[in-house]
Design a protein around this motif. Structure first.
Motif, PDB file in Angstrom:
ATOM      1  N   ILE A 189       0.484  -0.789   0.049  1.00  0.00           N
ATOM      2  CA  ILE A 189      -0.170   0.018  -0.325  1.00  0.00           C
ATOM      3  C   ILE A 189       0.996   0.971  -0.230  1.00  0.00           C
ATOM      4  CG2 ILE A 189      -1.696   1.379   1.261  1.00  0.00           C
ATOM      5  CD1 ILE A 189      -2.712  -1.264   2.562  1.00  0.00           C
ATOM      6  N   MET A 190       0.925   2.096  -1.244  1.00  0.00           N
ATOM      7  CA  MET A 190       1.717   2.995  -1.204  1.00  0.00           C
ATOM      8  C   MET A 190       1.177   4.440  -0.885  1.00  0.00           C
ATOM      9  SD  MET A 190       4.468   1.862  -2.858  1.00  0.00           S
ATOM     10  CE  MET A 190       5.142   2.805  -2.909  1.00  0.00           C
ATOM     11  N   HIS A 191       1.491   4.824  -0.016  1.00  0.00           N
ATOM     12  CA  HIS A 191       1.321   6.397   0.724  1.00  0.00           C
ATOM     13  C   HIS A 191       2.040   7.840   0.961  1.00  0.00           C
ATOM     14  CE1 HIS A 191      -2.255   7.796   2.978  1.00  0.00           C
ATOM     15  NE2 HIS A 191      -1.345   8.205   3.863  1.00  0.00           N
ATOM     16  N   SER A 192       1.697   8.565   0.419  1.00  0.00           N
ATOM     17  CA  SER A 192       2.032   9.892   0.594  1.00  0.00           C
ATOM     18  C   SER A 192       1.153  10.576   2.052  1.00  0.00           C
ATOM     19  CB  SER A 192       2.479  10.657  -0.355  1.00  0.00           C
ATOM     20  OG  SER A 192       2.902   9.812  -1.289  1.00  0.00           O
ATOM     21  N   ALA A 209       5.228   9.795 -18.490  1.00  0.00           N
ATOM     22  CA  ALA A 209       5.752   8.280 -17.554  1.00  0.00           C
ATOM     23  C   ALA A 209       4.552   7.856 -17.459  1.00  0.00           C
ATOM     24  CB  ALA A 209       6.157   8.807 -16.792  1.00  0.00           C
ATOM     25  N   THR A 210       4.085   7.012 -17.564  1.00  0.00           N
ATOM     26  CA  THR A 210       3.189   5.611 -17.255  1.00  0.00           C
ATOM     27  C   THR A 210       3.792   4.308 -15.967  1.00  0.00           C
ATOM     28  OG1 THR A 210       4.109   3.990 -18.459  1.00  0.00           O
ATOM     29  CG2 THR A 210       2.233   5.221 -19.562  1.00  0.00           C
ATOM     30  N   HIS A 211       4.929   4.309 -16.118  1.00  0.00           N
ATOM     31  CA  HIS A 211       5.336   3.681 -14.011  1.00  0.00           C
ATOM     32  C   HIS A 211       6.505   4.745 -13.958  1.00  0.00           C
ATOM     33  CE1 HIS A 211       3.211   0.877 -17.023  1.00  0.00           C
ATOM     34  NE2 HIS A 211       3.827  -0.274 -15.806  1.00  0.00           N
ATOM     35  N   ALA A 212       7.088   4.516 -12.759  1.00  0.00           N
ATOM     36  CA  ALA A 212       7.826   4.756 -11.676  1.00  0.00           C
ATOM     37  C   ALA A 212       8.719   3.983 -10.913  1.00  0.00           C
ATOM     38  CB  ALA A 212       7.368   6.247 -11.095  1.00  0.00           C
ATOM     39  N   ILE A 213       9.941   4.108 -10.830  1.00  0.00           N
ATOM     40  CA  ILE A 213      10.914   3.384  -9.871  1.00  0.00           C
ATOM     41  C   ILE A 213      10.459   4.049  -8.605  1.00  0.00           C
ATOM     42  CG2 ILE A 213      12.578   2.161  -9.350  1.00  0.00           C
ATOM     43  CD1 ILE A 213      11.361   0.782 -11.669  1.00  0.00           C
ATOM     44  N   PHE A 230       9.919   0.429  -6.024  1.00  0.00           N
ATOM     45  CA  PHE A 230       9.365  -0.426  -6.244  1.00  0.00           C
ATOM     46  C   PHE A 230       8.777  -0.225  -7.917  1.00  0.00           C
ATOM     47  CE2 PHE A 230       9.392   0.070  -1.537  1.00  0.00           C
ATOM     48  CZ  PHE A 230       8.478  -0.933  -1.647  1.00  0.00           C
ATOM     49  N   VAL A 231       8.370  -0.534  -8.464  1.00  0.00           N
ATOM     50  CA  VAL A 231       7.800  -0.336  -9.744  1.00  0.00           C
ATOM     51  C   VAL A 231       6.693  -0.075  -8.949  1.00  0.00           C
ATOM     52  CG1 VAL A 231       7.515  -1.386 -12.441  1.00  0.00           C
ATOM     53  CG2 VAL A 231       9.593  -2.026 -11.631  1.00  0.00           C
ATOM     54  N   VAL A 232       6.398   0.792 -10.101  1.00  0.00           N
ATOM     55  CA  VAL A 232       4.011   1.534  -9.875  1.00  0.00           C
ATOM     56  C   VAL A 232       4.094   2.297 -10.813  1.00  0.00           C
ATOM     57  CG1 VAL A 232       3.580   2.863  -8.123  1.00  0.00           C
ATOM     58  CG2 VAL A 232       5.399   2.081  -7.443  1.00  0.00           C
ATOM     59  N   PRO A 233       2.654   1.509 -10.807  1.00  0.00           N
ATOM     60  CA  PRO A 233       2.194   2.242 -12.406  1.00  0.00           C
ATOM     61  C   PRO A 233       1.466   2.894 -11.899  1.00  0.00           C
ATOM     62  CG  PRO A 233       1.884  -0.124 -11.878  1.00  0.00           C
ATOM     63  CD  PRO A 233       2.273   0.057 -11.236  1.00  0.00           C
ATOM     64  N   LEU A 234       1.515   4.560 -13.277  1.00  0.00           N
ATOM     65  CA  LEU A 234       1.342   5.826 -12.472  1.00  0.00           C
ATOM     66  C   LEU A 234      -0.382   5.815 -13.382  1.00  0.00           C
ATOM     67  CD1 LEU A 234       4.481   7.935 -12.249  1.00  0.00           C
ATOM     68  CD2 LEU A 234       2.761   6.857 -10.503  1.00  0.00           C
ATOM     69  N   ARG A 235      -0.081   5.890 -15.048  1.00  0.00           N
ATOM     70  CA  ARG A 235      -1.218   5.723 -16.020  1.00  0.00           C
ATOM     71  C   ARG A 235      -0.838   4.670 -16.920  1.00  0.00           C
ATOM     72  NH1 ARG A 235       3.023  10.828 -16.134  1.00  0.00           N
ATOM     73  NH2 ARG A 235       1.416  12.423 -16.078  1.00  0.00           N
ATOM     74  N   ASP A 236      -2.675   4.812 -17.369  1.00  0.00           N
ATOM     75  CA  ASP A 236      -3.282   3.758 -18.411  1.00  0.00           C
ATOM     76  C   ASP A 236      -1.938   3.967 -19.494  1.00  0.00           C
ATOM     77  OD1 ASP A 236      -4.202   2.266 -20.074  1.00  0.00           O
ATOM     78  OD2 ASP A 236      -5.863   3.165 -19.052  1.00  0.00           O
ATOM     79  N   ARG A 271      -2.167   0.642  -4.281  1.00  0.00           N
ATOM     80  CA  ARG A 271      -2.214  -0.750  -3.625  1.00  0.00           C
ATOM     81  C   ARG A 271      -1.508  -0.788  -5.170  1.00  0.00           C
ATOM     82  NH1 ARG A 271      -4.410  -4.069   0.211  1.00  0.00           N
ATOM     83  NH2 ARG A 271      -5.690  -3.000   1.434  1.00  0.00           N
ATOM     84  N   ILE A 272      -0.522  -2.001  -5.106  1.00  0.00           N
ATOM     85  CA  ILE A 272       0.391  -2.736  -5.800  1.00  0.00           C
ATOM     86  C   ILE A 272       0.469  -3.313  -5.556  1.00  0.00           C
ATOM     87  CG2 ILE A 272       1.412  -0.187  -6.785  1.00  0.00           C
ATOM     88  CD1 ILE A 272       3.946  -1.416  -5.519  1.00  0.00           C
ATOM     89  N   PRO A 273       1.317  -4.781  -6.644  1.00  0.00           N
ATOM     90  CA  PRO A 273       1.371  -6.050  -6.346  1.00  0.00           C
ATOM     91  C   PRO A 273       2.329  -6.480  -5.579  1.00  0.00           C
ATOM     92  CG  PRO A 273       0.184  -5.822  -9.038  1.00  0.00           C
ATOM     93  CD  PRO A 273       1.225  -4.668  -8.469  1.00  0.00           C
ATOM     94  N   LYS A 274       2.233  -7.280  -4.729  1.00  0.00           N
ATOM     95  CA  LYS A 274       3.746  -7.724  -3.643  1.00  0.00           C
ATOM     96  C   LYS A 274       5.056  -8.034  -4.885  1.00  0.00           C
ATOM     97  CE  LYS A 274       5.956 -11.163  -0.944  1.00  0.00           C
ATOM     98  NZ  LYS A 274       7.120 -11.877  -2.392  1.00  0.00           N
ATOM     99  N   ASP A 275       4.914  -8.865  -6.251  1.00  0.00           N
ATOM    100  CA  ASP A 275       5.504  -8.906  -7.230  1.00  0.00           C
ATOM    101  C   ASP A 275       5.985  -7.724  -7.147  1.00  0.00           C
ATOM    102  OD1 ASP A 275       5.462 -11.489  -7.008  1.00  0.00           O
ATOM    103  OD2 ASP A 275       4.420 -11.945  -8.361  1.00  0.00           O
ATOM    104  N   ASN A 276       5.737  -5.976  -7.920  1.00  0.00           N
ATOM    105  CA  ASN A 276       6.578  -5.632  -7.992  1.00  0.00           C
ATOM    106  C   ASN A 276       7.833  -4.210  -7.287  1.00  0.00           C
ATOM    107  OD1 ASN A 276       4.500  -5.214 -10.216  1.00  0.00           O
ATOM    108  ND2 ASN A 276       3.851  -2.880  -9.849  1.00  0.00           N
ATOM    109  N   ALA A 277       7.448  -5.049  -6.154  1.00  0.00           N
ATOM    110  CA  ALA A 277       8.750  -4.690  -5.638  1.00  0.00           C
ATOM    111  C   ALA A 277       9.922  -5.093  -5.710  1.00  0.00           C
ATOM    112  CB  ALA A 277       8.265  -5.335  -3.693  1.00  0.00           C
TER     113      ALA A 277
END
Length: 698
Positions: A189-192, A209-213, A230-236, A271-277
């Protein structure tokens, strides 16, 4: 100290294919003075493969209308758009794929340099969107992450690198974005918590960007395990609309580099999948228990530092690219610009022949070669670290990573500040014409300015280096090659003997000898480390906390130590490379550049050399005379050295720096064709109205 593989000289015919004869013109008289082959000099930092790569890129760009320079200023949005179009156009050509980089590690920097010589925003955006994103996954990820690499290679997604937060940059430990693991759903669970924790200044995030480290604090079972990636999807990727829970945007116009869309992002329990770590070096299992292949947390951190150093390693080369363009423009124009001269002379004197112009420019010409040679090697070392992490074949990765981090934290400020000062000198040395936008130096200066702050503000970044060096001092007598795989601690071998010496030279010739200057720098580096360590130790004995002691020993001690350490390494590397260059004529000129660069640096540290008792009496005057003598020697070679460094004219895009030396014709053409330069303004009535109004009141 590790060096590049021995230079393999290529034939003049091969070089001439890529570098045709230069146009005849006002620069001919200077070019005839040169004692070396300007094409062959390129091989001190390039090889035939990288020369061909840059040539192929430039040929593609020159033929493509998309890469034509605009004759009128572009809005910020137009700069963003054209940078994206150019980026995908270049990327689709696959000039430097991962496979090609493995085969020739220097191809990564060669591609970046080729793009930089045309447009810095294009090069930065390409590097951030594709290279840095992919390299981080290769270094920190596992096979199940490689589908992101495949998607980025196919340009299905666009990446970025999110470390800095609004309220925290250099102090990574203070960052507050969290990634809390939920074992029930196998998600993070990503949170700011607030805007101060928003990721900020993220290149390519603003619009594209669609994804961020993302670097966030990994929290599991109530325990904070520190920053992890973490690889975090940002945009479709199909719509570029942000996902629910993601607030992402553009931070707006900057001083320079406005083709790069820097952005910010905040997460609201996203929320992002665990595998994105990216958990190759450490992470949690399905139950939330922390696992790492390193028993010693310091070694895990050390290995990760090598990967994280990529940005700073790249910036050393970026700074060099900016200085390289500026010095080419200033040297060529200084050879064309004539002012004053003997009363009985038929012509005025080129300003390049005046001592003050030489001292303002030629040490920076020497620095450009020193940096170019160093950066070619340094970039290769980081590519090797990335590949070793990717393949799992690297040895001594902890020591390598820590040293890479310390060295990059020193040379990034050294190169950034030298470029800053050199570019400003180039601007001023070109006089009023240097202030023209068409001269190009102003844009170079503005774009380079970011190098002094991003990837760590320089003064703070230097503390990373000094902290490591202070820890090394106590075990200086136990150091082996294993502790310093890059060889940056060689100055500490037999350090007690070094510090007992004083300067034995007493002539200008001796102070112009490269080997002597290298020896002086060895003493200076060791002495500065010793004095900084003694200052910190004394403050601690007086009751100061470790933080207070380090804080009160920065000015004149720790900061100077880190700078000198970085300069010492660059100078040594330049000297060893120059000494081993197989072409005798080029080697002689390179050693002159080593002497000029080393003498120029040492003169700036003359107070420390006297305070430490290394110099005495007239030796400082001999050193200064040696610098001036070095300038006079290099001045005859300067235009041809600039030719070695110069990109094609259409890339340089400067009315003052063209290879034909026809600066005044180019200025005339530019001002005569500038949109609206000779038409009546739309607001002409405002001029006439006020003239009539004032007349009626008289």
């Amino acid at each position: 100290m590790t060096t590049l593989a021995p230079v393999k000289l290529v034939s003049d015919e091969e070089l001439r294919k890529y570098f045709p004869d230069l146009p005849k013109g006002p620069l001919d008289s200077f070019r005839k003075k040169a004692s070396f082959n300007w094409r062959r000099m390129k091989l001190v930092y390039d090889n035939l493969a990288t020369i061909k790569l840059k040539h192929d890129i430039w040929t593609f760009m020159e033929k493509n209308p998309l890469f034509h320079h605009s004759n009128s200023p572009l809005t910020m949005d137009e700069q963003r758009q054209i940078a994206v179009k150019r980026m995908y156009s270049i990327y689709n050509e696959k000039f430097a794929t991962f496979e090609k980089i493995i085969e020739e590690p220097r191809s990564f920097q060669a591609e970046a340099e080729a793009l930089f010589m045309f447009d810095s925003s294009l090069s930065v955006k390409t590097s951030l969107t594709f290279r840095m994103f992919s390299n981080t996954i290769q270094g920190s990820g596992k096979p199940h992450h490689y589908h992101f690499i495949e998607d980025i290679e196919k340009a299905k997604i666009g990446g970025c690198f999110a470390l800095t937060e609004v309220a925290h940059g250099s102090n990574a430990k203070g960052m507050r974005t969290t990634a809390t693991y939920c074992p029930q759903t196998r998600q993070f669970i990503m949170h700011s918590p607030d805007f101060e924790a928003a990721k900020f200044w993220v290149g390519s995030m603003g619009k594209c960007a669609t994804h961020a480290i993302v670097y966030a604090r990994l929290v599991s079972k109530g325990k904070d395990h520190g920053l992890h990636s973490f690889v975090v999807p940002l945009r479709d990727p199909k719509t570029l609309k942000p996902y629910p829970g993601v607030t992402v945007g553009d931070i707006g116009e900057k001083i320079g580099l406005n083709g790069v869309d820097n952005g910010f992002v905040m997460f609201n329990k996203y929320r992002i999948p665990k595998d994105n770590a990216l958990d190759k070096l450490g992470g949690v299992d399905d139950a939330g228990d922390y696992q790492t292949p390193f028993k010693d947390p310091k070694k895990r951190f050390g290995a990760s530092l090598g990967i994280l150093s990529g940005g700073r390693v790249h910036i050393t080369s970026i700074s060099t690219n900016y200085l390289q363009k500026a010095i080419v423009i200033a040297i060529r124009y200084s050879a064309v610009r004539r002012q004053f001269g003997p009363d009985d002379a038929d012509e005025e004197t080129p300003v390049l022949e005046y001592q003050q112009q030489q001292i303002r420019l030629l040490p920076y010409l020497a620095a450009t070669f020193a940096f170019r040679v160093f950066c070619s090697w340094f970039g290769v070392q980081h590519v090797k670290i990335t590949i070793d992490n990717f393949t799992g074949q690297g040895e001594n990765m902890a020591n390598m990573g820590v040293e890479m981090h310390a060295l990059s934290s020193a040379v990034k400020p050294v190169c950034g500040w030298t470029a800053r000062d050199g570019i400003q000198n180039c601007r001023e040395a070109c006089g009023g014409h240097g202030y023209l936008k068409a001269a190009a130096i102003g844009d170079i200066r503005n774009d380079n300015d970011a190098n002094c702050t991003y990837e760590g503000e320089n003064s703070l970044l230097l503390q990373q280096t000094s902290n490591w060096l202070l820890g090394v001092w106590d075990r200086r007598h136990q150091l082996t090659a294993e502790h310093s795989p890059l060889g940056s601690l060689e100055f500490l071998y037999n350090v007690d003997d070094t510090l007992n010496k004083t300067c034995p030279w007493n002539s200008v010739d001796q102070f112009a000898e490269p080997a002597n200057l290298v020896e002086m720098y060895r003493w200076l580096t060791a002495y500065t480390l010793k004095m900084t360590h003694e200052k910190v130790s004394r403050l601690k004995r007086d009751g100061n906390t470790p933080l207070q002691a380090k804080n009160d020993s920065q000015a004149y001690h720790a900061v100077a130590l880190s700078v000198i350490y970085g300069e010492n390494y660059i100078l040594n590397h330049f000297y060893k490379t120059a000494s081993s260059f197989p072409d005798a004529a080029c080697r002689e000129v390179l050693l002159q550049l080593v002497a000029l660069y080393g003498g120029f640096l040492l003169e700036k540290h003359m107070a420390t050399l006297y305070i430490g008792g290394y110099l005495s009496k007239q030796q400082g005057l001999f050193l200064r005379e040696a610098v001036l003598w070095g300038c006079r020697r290099v001045s005859a070679e300067a235009v041809s050295l600039a030719d070695t460094l110069a990109p094609p004219d259409w890339c340089l895009n400067s009315v003052l720096g063209a290879a034909d030396g026809e600066a005044y014709k180019h200025i005339q053409n530019k001002v005569m064709t500038y949109p609206g330069s000779m038409t009546r303004p739309e607001w002409w009535r405002d001029v006439v109205f006020w003239d009539s109004y004032v007349s009626s009141k008289l």
